[in-house]
Motif scaffolding. Structure first.
Motif, PDB file in Angstrom:
ATOM      1  N   UNK A  39       1.242  15.015   7.759  1.00  0.00           N
ATOM      2  CA  UNK A  39       0.150  14.445   6.944  1.00  0.00           C
ATOM      3  C   UNK A  39      -0.358  13.264   7.321  1.00  0.00           C
ATOM      4  N   UNK A  40      -1.644  12.981   6.655  1.00  0.00           N
ATOM      5  CA  UNK A  40      -2.229  11.571   6.870  1.00  0.00           C
ATOM      6  C   UNK A  40      -1.535  10.482   6.504  1.00  0.00           C
ATOM      7  N   UNK A  41      -0.579   9.934   7.047  1.00  0.00           N
ATOM      8  CA  UNK A  41       0.327   8.776   6.350  1.00  0.00           C
ATOM      9  C   UNK A  41      -0.124   7.552   6.959  1.00  0.00           C
ATOM     10  N   UNK A  42       0.094   6.509   5.949  1.00  0.00           N
ATOM     11  CA  UNK A  42      -0.319   5.224   6.452  1.00  0.00           C
ATOM     12  C   UNK A  42       0.645   4.073   5.641  1.00  0.00           C
ATOM     13  N   UNK A  43       0.891   3.224   6.321  1.00  0.00           N
ATOM     14  CA  UNK A  43       1.661   2.076   5.914  1.00  0.00           C
ATOM     15  C   UNK A  43       0.913   0.815   5.628  1.00  0.00           C
ATOM     16  N   UNK A  44       0.981   0.313   4.583  1.00  0.00           N
ATOM     17  CA  UNK A  44       0.219  -0.690   3.627  1.00  0.00           C
ATOM     18  C   UNK A  44       1.099  -2.008   3.428  1.00  0.00           C
ATOM     19  N   UNK A  45       0.771  -2.956   4.124  1.00  0.00           N
ATOM     20  CA  UNK A  45       1.795  -4.133   4.093  1.00  0.00           C
ATOM     21  C   UNK A  45       0.950  -5.160   4.551  1.00  0.00           C
ATOM     22  N   UNK A  46       1.675  -6.354   4.964  1.00  0.00           N
ATOM     23  CA  UNK A  46       1.000  -7.561   5.668  1.00  0.00           C
ATOM     24  C   UNK A  46       1.739  -8.231   6.779  1.00  0.00           C
TER      25      UNK A  46
END
Length: 291
Positions: A39-46
């Motif tokens: 899957x085209x996964x992505x982690x979103x954070x800072x």
């Protein structure tokens, strides 16, 4: 489906374990494991503006995990992890760090608008800045987006209002047996048995699924009118860090690929058991499992 994202949204941090530090944080763990199934996964954070942020990026890129993590003037997150004799972790989660202050940037909004599935927890909502970003992200996702609230209660970093708001916004709730007891007390139904608590929450919040993990005592997936149960495989445990996130990531990947709830549940149990036999939250599982 390839143009859409599977997103882990929330804390990005380093687990400082007895044998050294490892990149962790439930959202990144979730995204990593979903990504191992193509899957085209992505982690979103800072992230902060520090050396640890550079190490985070290096690790994410080394793991092949896409990320959107704006830099903010706070230190990159760390967690001191102590393991007991059975490999069960306890956490000391540092406060006022980068992931407490995730900004809702145009780039983050663009990810939200193209999200196929998103997983978030209660921990990243301990500070109002990240909490509001999470809500804005969820508000900008497509109507058919799979929204997984992996409740992930940690220390005292949650409130009834935060839990309630996220349960209203999700269509899948993931919870463990200890958390279910806490939620039962918090919401005023302590007398019910485990299954009845789950049925009550499923109906009250109009959920598509409620996933309940009970450690060595197995796991359940409740859907309206039906329940799936799987025993927990007996394995030699190295540590349990990230095992729950691998369960959620692989379960999500299987559901998105068209597997039945029972098939997805079986895969999730097998993946999380394997992760328990490895050190750290992000072992490579591609040689062992496929959808």
């Amino acid at each position: 489906m390839k143009d859409k994202y599977v997103v882990g949204l929330g804390e990005a941090l380093w687990d400082v374990l007895p044998d050294g530090k490892k990149l962790g944080g439930a959202p990144a763990n979730f995204a990593y494991h979903a990504g191992q199934f193509g899957l085209n996964s992505i982690a979103v954070s800072a992230l902060g503006e520090d050396k640890l942020a550079e190490e985070t990026i290096e690790q994410l890129e080394g793991k092949g995990l896409n990320y959107v993590m704006p830099r903010v003037p706070y230190p990159t997150g760390t967690v001191q992890v102590e393991l007991d004799d059975e490999g069960i972790p306890t956490y000391d989660i540092k406060e006022n760090v980068a992931w407490d202050n995730i900004p809702f940037t145009d780039e983050v909004k663009a990810v939200a608008e193209n999200t196929l599935a998103v997983c978030w927890g209660s921990l990243a909502q301990r500070n109002v800045v990240s909490r509001e970003t999470i809500y804005k992200f969820l508000d900008n996702t497509p109507k058919d987006c799979l929204k997984i609230f992996d409740i992930n209660l940690r220390q005292n970093f949650y409130t009834k209002d935060v839990i309630c708001e996220s349960m209203k916004r999700c269509n899948i709730l993931k919870i463990n047996d200890e958390e279910l007891i806490q939620i039962g007390r918090m919401f005023g139904y302590p007398g019910l048995d485990i299954e009845n608590k789950c049925w009550l929450i499923l109906g009250k919040y109009n959920l598509d699924m409620l996933v309940l993990t009970c450690g060595v005592n197995g796991s359940y997936v409740f859907t309206p009118g039906c329940v799936s149960y799987q025993e927990t495989p007996r394995v030699e445990v190295a540590d349990t860090v990230g095992a729950g996130d691998s369960f959620t990531g692989s379960f999500c990947a299987a559901i998105l690929s068209g597997k039945t709830v029972r098939e997805a549940h079986k895969l999730a149990v097998e993946v999380s058991a394997y992760v328990c036999t490895q050190n750290g939250a992000m072992p490579d599982i591609k040689e062992h499992f496929e959808i």
